[in-house]
Structure formats: C-alpha cells, structure tokens
Design an enzyme around this catalytic site. Structure first.
Site, mmCIF file in Angstrom:
data_model
loop_
_atom_site.group_PDB
_atom_site.id
_atom_site.type_symbol
_atom_site.label_atom_id
_atom_site.label_comp_id
_atom_site.label_asym_id
_atom_site.label_seq_id
_atom_site.Cartn_x
_atom_site.Cartn_y
_atom_site.Cartn_z
ATOM 1 N N CYS A 170 0.729 -1.440 0.160
ATOM 2 C CA CYS A 170 -0.077 0.056 0.037
ATOM 3 C C CYS A 170 0.916 1.437 -0.133
ATOM 4 C CB CYS A 170 -0.948 0.159 1.230
ATOM 5 S SG CYS A 170 -2.124 -1.137 1.044
ATOM 6 N N HIS A 310 -2.238 8.528 6.147
ATOM 7 C CA HIS A 310 -2.566 7.236 5.675
ATOM 8 C C HIS A 310 -4.163 6.857 6.263
ATOM 9 C CE1 HIS A 310 -2.087 3.369 3.893
ATOM 10 N NE2 HIS A 310 -2.664 2.445 4.869
ATOM 11 N N GLU A 321 0.045 5.833 13.311
ATOM 12 C CA GLU A 321 0.802 6.993 12.483
ATOM 13 C C GLU A 321 0.224 8.383 13.424
ATOM 14 O OE1 GLU A 321 -0.884 8.379 8.893
ATOM 15 O OE2 GLU A 321 -2.964 7.340 9.124
ATOM 16 N N LYS A 342 -9.297 8.890 2.767
ATOM 17 C CA LYS A 342 -9.883 7.336 2.453
ATOM 18 C C LYS A 342 -11.290 7.421 3.035
ATOM 19 C CE LYS A 342 -5.649 4.501 2.622
ATOM 20 N NZ LYS A 342 -4.451 5.810 2.677
ATOM 21 N N HIS A 347 -9.811 2.618 0.320
ATOM 22 C CA HIS A 347 -8.467 2.297 0.241
ATOM 23 C C HIS A 347 -8.026 1.526 -1.030
ATOM 24 C CE1 HIS A 347 -4.668 1.190 1.244
ATOM 25 N NE2 HIS A 347 -4.490 0.818 2.321
ATOM 26 N N PHE A 406 1.266 -3.489 4.217
ATOM 27 C CA PHE A 406 1.465 -4.842 4.723
ATOM 28 C C PHE A 406 2.931 -4.996 4.405
ATOM 29 C CE2 PHE A 406 -3.305 -6.768 4.880
ATOM 30 C CZ PHE A 406 -3.375 -5.803 5.856
#
Length: 423
Positions: A170, A310, A321, A342, A347, A406
């Site tokens: 991602c 993010h 974050e 998002k 996403h 990931f």
C-alpha cells in the site's frame, strides 16, 4: 554537483465519485463519500460488502476495443490517467528525446480482476481440480506480469527511457513517484510519467481481507462505513482507481512556462522488519521516514502546513501514525491539520498513495485542507486535529503525505511550493 530539483507539472485522477482531477477535488472539498454497496459481482457471501468503485467507461475515455480487450481494468486506469496527465502538463512528448522519457507505475495487486475472472473460467467456477488451460484468456500472461502496466503506459506516451513497476503493497503509489523523482535528480531521465493504479474489487480480494477482518462489516450504511480516526471505526473500505503525474526538472519547467503544482522536496521509505500485517505502537519507522524526508527537503517540522494521513480506518493504523506524527514533528503535530481522504474514496491499495499525492498538490494549489468525512466520535487515543467533516481554508505551502503497507513498509513525501522548499 547540485542535485536537480523535481516538480509536478501534470496530473490526472481516476477516483471513486468522479473521473478527472476537477471532479475528484470537488468531491473531497465538499466532504462527500463515494463508498457504496459492491455492484461488480454478488457480494452476499462475504463479510464486507461495501467498496468505493470508479464509474469508468474505457471507450468514453479514448481506449480502443483492442486496448480494452488486452488490458486489465487497472492497466486501463493507468493508461487513461497517464494520457490525461501528459495533456495537463502541456508537454509535447513527441518533440523530446524518447530515451530521456521514463515511466514508473505503482501497483499492489496487479491484474487482480482479470486473474480472478480467468481462474473462474479455467476451473469452471472452482469445480475443476485440474484446470482446463484452453479456456484461458490469450492475454493471461500479461495479467500475470505487473510489468505490463509500465509497458502499456510507455507505449501510450511514447517513452523509451527507463520503465518499471514498483510494487510495495500500500505504499506503492508513494514509492513509484519517489523513484521517478530520483531518476530525474540523478540525470537518468528528463521527464517521467509516473503514478499508480489498482483495481482490486474482486471476490479473491474480499475473501483475503475478510479472513483477517481488516475491512469493515458496516454494510447497512456504506456511505458512513469508512471512518478514519473515529472511535466507532471497524475496518477500512476497499477502493480502486489511479493517479498519474508528469515530473520534470524545475528549471526546464520554468523555461517553458509550465504550471507547477508542487516540488517533490523530500521522500523516504523504511521498513519495520516486524510483522507482515502488524505495526509497532510507537510509529518509530514511519517517524524515521518522515524525519529523513524532511531532512532531504531541508525543512523543519514547523514548515509543514498539512498532513495527508494514511488514515485507513483501522485502530492499529490510526494510532500508529498518530504516534509517528508526534514522534517526528513534536509539538507541531498538535498544531497541524491532519486528514484522511480514504474516508471519502476508500483504500485503493497500491494506487492510494498516488491519489493522496494528487490531493496534496491540489491542497497546495487551492489553499484548502480536505476533511476527514464520517469523523463524529473521535478516538481519545487519536488526539490531533483531524479536520472533521468540513474542508478548511488555510495557507498550504508544504504538505507531508505518508503511507503504510502490509509487510511493514512506511513511506513519507514532502510536497511544497518551490519557493518554500528553497528557503
């Protein structure tokens, strides 16, 4: 030798809620959501049945029947976005040395939709243990090899310089643009068409995320399902889309009178070497990437006007974050608006980093911070200014945009007005 400075002079976005940078920006600043129940196939067997789909007609956007036949949906996104970015830049690429034009494309899951469909075909919807290859699509090999995306974009724009696909989960959409900027800085290319694409809304993707309960089961209210930083969030909403950019050297862009959206002032990526899907609570690796990106940009934390987070909408990510922003920016983190788009466009895995770059440079252009939609009940452990519900007018000269993926990937990019980053 002084490193060449890299700027963005062209942009195009294919996002849920509207194709084109203008429609994309209108959606964001109005705080509208483009999440809905899945329409591509029957999602009833799955735990999470919502997504952010792009209303996309490839023929209306200039693709030929042959191009549509051979390209996966994600490749179609990439080509249409790349052509749009080149048009927006005003560059006549056919007048340039093609060997000095590069292409980098980010993607996390490649041709997932076509691979899923082809497997269903050769296995007779999963009934055959020994699949029948004679039913496979003649372009099956292209679907298996994500490098075909870069080849299609290079063909579409006439680029014969360095061409590659960056696949880092991602963070791919950030990393592909960061790599493209390095090609110009080091003198390997003069112009790079870059960005990222993913079209992962397929049964196999839903099944994978269902298995680890990463996506939201809030199926009865899809418009409210994506809730980054909200105390009631319970997973992210899968999306799709693409964004593309034209990158070139600053002085060259100025000589031709180009519109400069922003300079790529700093970029860094790190890995936590910790867990395939888990994150350390202290956000140390993301904080390190932010610090290195700021150092490359020759900026202090106090120079950042807006953080494009993010913000996936999972408790683990949002808290991770938030800790990273505090660790890297110190007290300035509490004074800096943060938001997650998002909440509105979902996403889109490898594509989202580039889509978020587009949001960041448009924030600079318009001096507007887009909101975090659906943020009604703040998580007390996420205690920064997440710009809930409504966009905010303010001076935006420098933006920090980050990604988390990931595998432990953590990336950060600083985008700025060239005059600001030169300070």
């Amino acid at each position: 030798m002084t490193a060449r400075r890299v700027v963005i002079t062209g942009v195009e976005v294919l996002a849920p809620g509207g194709v084109g940078a203008r429609k994309f920006w209108e959606l964001l600043t109005e705080g509208r959501t483009a999440t809905r129940g899945i329409t591509f196939f029957d999602p009833s067997p799955f735990r999470s049945r919502v997504a952010a789909e792009v209303d996309f007609d490839p023929y209306a956007h200039g693709l030929t029947r042959q191009e549509v036949r051979r390209m996966d949906r994600a490749a179609q996104f990439a080509v249409v976005a790349a052509r749009g970015a080149v048009t927006d830049s005003g560059l006549a690429l056919d007048a340039l040395d093609p060997y000095r034009i590069g292409v980098t494309v980010g993607t996390a899951v490649g041709s997932t939709m076509s691979l899923d469909e082809d497997y269903r075909m050769v296995s007779d919807d999963g009934r055959l243990d020994l699949v029948d290859h004679t039913y496979a699509d003649p372009y099956f090999y292209n679907y298996f090899v994500p490098s075909s995306f870069a080849a299609e974009v290079a063909r579409a724009v006439g680029a014969q310089g360095p061409s590659s696909v960056v696949s880092a989960g991602c963070t791919s959409g950030l990393d592909s643009v960061g790599y493209a900027a390095e090609l110009i800085r080091e003198g390997t290319a003069d112009v790079v068409v870059t960005g990222a694409t993913d079209a992962p809304i397929s049964p196999i993707t839903l099944a994978c995320f269902d298995a680890i309960k990463a996506t939201t089961p809030r199926n009865d209210e899809p418009e409210q399902a994506s809730r980054p930083f909200d105390g009631t969030r319970n997973g992210f909403v899968l999306g799709e889309g693409a964004a593309a950019f034209v990158l070139e050297e600053l002085e060259s862009a100025r000589r031709r009178g180009a519109r400069i959206y922003a300079e790529i002032a700093g970029y860094a990526t790190r890995s936590n070497a910790y867990h395939m899907t888990g994150l350390r609570a202290d956000g140390a690796e993301m904080a390190e990437a932010i610090t290195v990106a700021l150092d490359e940009a020759r900026m202090n934390p106090t120079d950042i006007d807006y953080i494009n987070a993010h913000g996936s909408g999972t408790k683990q990510n949002d808290r991770h974050e938030t800790a990273a922003f505090k660790r890297s920016l110190g007290d300035h983190a509490y004074r800096t608006p943060v938001s997650s788009i998002k909440s509105m466009v979902g996403h889109s895995l490898g594509a989202i980093g580039s889509i978020e770059i587009a949001a960041s440079i448009l924030a600079i252009q318009h001096n507007v911070v887009p909101p975090t939609a659906n943020l009604h009940t703040p998580d007390p452990e996420c205690d920064l200014d997440y710009v809930p519900l409504t966009s905010r007018d303010q001076l935006v000269d420098a933006v920090l945009t980050v990604g988390s993926g990931f595998g432990g990937f953590q990336s950060a990019m600083v985008l700025a007005q060239p005059e600001r980053s030169a300070a």
